[in-house]
Write an enzyme that holds these catalytic residues in place. Structure first.
Site, PDB file in Angstrom:
ATOM      1  CG  ASP A 151      -0.533  -0.003   2.543  1.00  0.00           C
ATOM      2  OD1 ASP A 151       0.592  -0.832   2.783  1.00  0.00           O
ATOM      3  OD2 ASP A 151      -1.007   0.472   3.473  1.00  0.00           O
ATOM      4  CD  GLU A 154       3.933   0.669   7.170  1.00  0.00           C
ATOM      5  OE1 GLU A 154       4.732   0.752   7.961  1.00  0.00           O
ATOM      6  OE2 GLU A 154       3.427   1.445   6.337  1.00  0.00           O
TER       7      GLU A 154
HETATM    8  N1  BES Z   1       8.565   3.128   5.649  1.00  0.00           N
HETATM    9  C1  BES Z   1       7.671   3.605   6.795  1.00  0.00           C
HETATM   10  C2  BES Z   1       8.147   3.586   7.929  1.00  0.00           C
HETATM   11  C3  BES Z   1       9.429   4.311   8.295  1.00  0.00           C
HETATM   12  C4  BES Z   1       9.596   5.775   8.285  1.00  0.00           C
HETATM   13  C5  BES Z   1      10.936   3.804   8.214  1.00  0.00           C
HETATM   14  C6  BES Z   1      10.758   6.415   8.250  1.00  0.00           C
HETATM   15  C7  BES Z   1      12.080   4.179   8.424  1.00  0.00           C
HETATM   16  C8  BES Z   1      12.074   5.807   8.498  1.00  0.00           C
HETATM   17  C9  BES Z   1       6.322   3.294   6.900  1.00  0.00           C
HETATM   18  O1  BES Z   1       5.659   2.818   5.441  1.00  0.00           O
HETATM   19  C10 BES Z   1       5.584   4.311   7.479  1.00  0.00           C
HETATM   20  O2  BES Z   1       5.370   5.364   7.056  1.00  0.00           O
HETATM   21  N2  BES Z   1       4.917   4.019   8.452  1.00  0.00           N
HETATM   22  C11 BES Z   1       3.641   4.919   8.982  1.00  0.00           C
HETATM   23  C12 BES Z   1       2.953   3.854  10.229  1.00  0.00           C
HETATM   24  C13 BES Z   1       1.856   4.626  10.671  1.00  0.00           C
HETATM   25  C14 BES Z   1       0.969   5.203   9.721  1.00  0.00           C
HETATM   26  C15 BES Z   1       1.110   3.467  11.539  1.00  0.00           C
HETATM   27  C16 BES Z   1       4.293   5.677   9.881  1.00  0.00           C
HETATM   28  O3  BES Z   1       5.495   5.700  10.547  1.00  0.00           O
HETATM   29  O4  BES Z   1       3.763   6.985   9.688  1.00  0.00           O
HETATM   30 ZN    ZN Z   2       6.757   1.958   4.309  1.00  0.00          ZN
END
Ligand code: BES
Ligand code: ZN
Length: 474
Positions: A101, A166
């Protein structure tokens, strides 16, 4: 900041696999572009069929590399893609997790090209999802395709789990994991949804923050009121909300919710020294971010504040008249989306309870205030010296010619803690994007060099993990 000298091994991966990768470069790039053309925005109901299309695309590719038991599993929301390549009897089993996604594209007018018309130009992929996380998912598939072309099987058993929720909390996967322990029996989990450190320095992420996301609603009346007739006799919900929000965090960057810091794992002097040694340039970071000044938590560096300390933010706030000109009303209601980033051992449910109690305590009389939980996930922390982490470090070293740095990331991958706490599996976070890749923002990009190197790191990783001592995941 000086770039470390890079000195890759002469043959970091099997030459036959290397030859297959060399001759499939255009096809592998085209695979990513094809995948990124599917607008799989998980939070927007109008994209529900695109979510299924993206899941089917990934499943078809898994079948194409000879995965068995490939299934697009329906859930209450977006499908989970499952499949396995278990061809290494006696070798460790690795769960590979990525997400298909992507984030919404707004603000669309800041995109220089259409977000779902991705392209590769000057060694950069551009388009929504090319970095987060479709590029990384495609790298895993591409690594397998090349191994197959070279007539090889991975030296470990691989179980694939690709999800489509995710970007807003992974609810369906949270339900699915405890019900499918058998299908997920493994020794270690590899997640590719993180990236390299500032300056494109190869990195392994050893900590992620958790999250607790909530909404605060302040209601006064069924409809807006005339501010001349009622002003002075009723509470204004926007002002009430402003008071509540202002009470949440101090100018010192400390969250004011009682008990908020209770379960925070303290950073040791060694942790702090390790972070201080990373090649992080605060001023360069400030300039790249485009802000007038960086504001962290009192007593902590900017890098600590944004990765290793919990924090609170308002993600959106609205209510009342927002058009041109003037309108004399007292708004009927006002609202805020509030999220906290948590560190290991803080519980999203407990933090939500503390927020809700504190909001009702600081809310002024004369309005009805409700706080609603939206989603949450725990943070994670992996020991740097875990054998699986060290296997990943060797794979990076072989291909990139430098040792990776070990970093904490401020973002969240909610399901990480479920693999760890529910299944008891160690999690290694190996990802290949660059930190300024515009993930979640307009003009998201992914450097093709990272795509190429990362694919080789993955190939090598399976060899390195094959030597993992079994049953010693801890
Ligand atoms: N890929 C990111 C997580 C991430 C962000 C890893 C920065 C390393 C550095 C992931 O897809 C993401 O954005 N996750 C969301 C999850 C949330 C909506 C529950 C986030 O961190 O905002
Ligand atoms: Zn991500």
């Amino acid at each position: 900041m000086t770039e470390p000298t890079r000195n890759p091994e002469p043959n970091p991966i099997d030459p036959a696999v290397e030859a297959a990768l060399a001759s499939s470069r255009a096809a592998r790039a085209e695979a990513l572009l094809e995948f990124a053309r599917i607008p799989s925005v998980s939070t927007q109901p109008e994209h529900a069929s695109d979510m299924v299309a993206a899941a089917e695309w990934a499943a078809a590719r898994l079948r194409g590399v000879g995965a068995t038991e490939v299934e697009v599993i329906r859930t209450d929301l977006h499908p989970i893609v499952y499949g396995k390549i278990h061809e290494a009897p006696g070798a460790p089993t690795v769960v590979v997790y990525c997400h298909y996604d992507v984030q919404p594209v707004d603000p669309i007018d800041l995109w220089e090209t259409a977000p779902f018309v991705p392209f590769l130009r000057d060694r950069r992929f551009v388009g929504r999802g090319v970095a987060d996380d479709k590029g990384q998912l495609v790298m895993h598939l591409a690594a397998l395709e090349a191994m197959r072309a070279a007539g090889r099987s991975p030296a470990v058993n691989l179980t694939f789990v690709f999800e489509g929720e995710e970007e807003f909390g992974s609810e369906s996967l949270f339900h699915w994991i405890p019900q499918n322990r058998d299908r997920l029996a493994a020794d270690v989990v590899v997640i590719s949804d993180t990236g390299y450190f500032e300056g494109n320095v190869p990195a392994i992420t050893v900590a992620l923050r958790g999250i607790m996301y909530a909404q605060i609603d302040v209601e006064l009346s069924p409809v807006d009121l005339h501010s001349g007739m009622y002003g002075g006799s009723v509470e204004n919900p926007a002002i009430a909300l402003a008071r509540i929000v202002a009470a949440l965090k101090g100018p010192d960057g400390r969250v004011r919710i009682p008990g908020f810091y209770d379960d925070v794992v303290p950073l040791t002097d060694a942790d702090r020294a390790e972070m201080a040694a990373l090649p992080f340039d605060e001023e360069a970071f400030r300039v790249a971010t485009g802000v007038p000044a960086l504001v962290g938590e009192a007593g902590w560096t900017i890098l600590e504040s944004r990765t290793a300390r919990p924090t609170l933010d308002v993600n959106g706030i609205w209510g009342g008249f927002q058009g041109d000109g003037a309108k004399t009303i007292i708004p009927a209601h006002a609202h805020a989306k509030v999220s906290t980033r948590l560190v290991a051992d803080q519980s999203p449910q407990k933090v939500f309870g503390a927020l809700r109690d504190y909001v009702s305590q600081v809310a002024p009389p004369g309005v009805k205030v409700t706080t609603t939980y939206i989603h949450g996930g725990e943070g994670s922390l992996t020991p740097t010296d875990h054998p699986a982490t060290q296997a990943a470090a060797r794979a990076i070293r072989a291909v990139e010619g430098v040792d990776p740095v070990y970093i904490r990331e401020g973002g969240s991958i909610p399901v990480t803690a479920a693999f760890d706490h529910v299944l008891g599996l160690p999690v290694v976070l190996v990802g290949f994007t660059q930190p300024n890749d515009n993930a979640h923002a307009p003009n998201e990009w992914f450097d093709e060099r990272n795509f190429e190197a990362g694919t080789r790191v993955i190939v090598r990783l399976w060899d390195e993990l094959a030597a993992l001592p079994r049953g010693t995941e801890g």
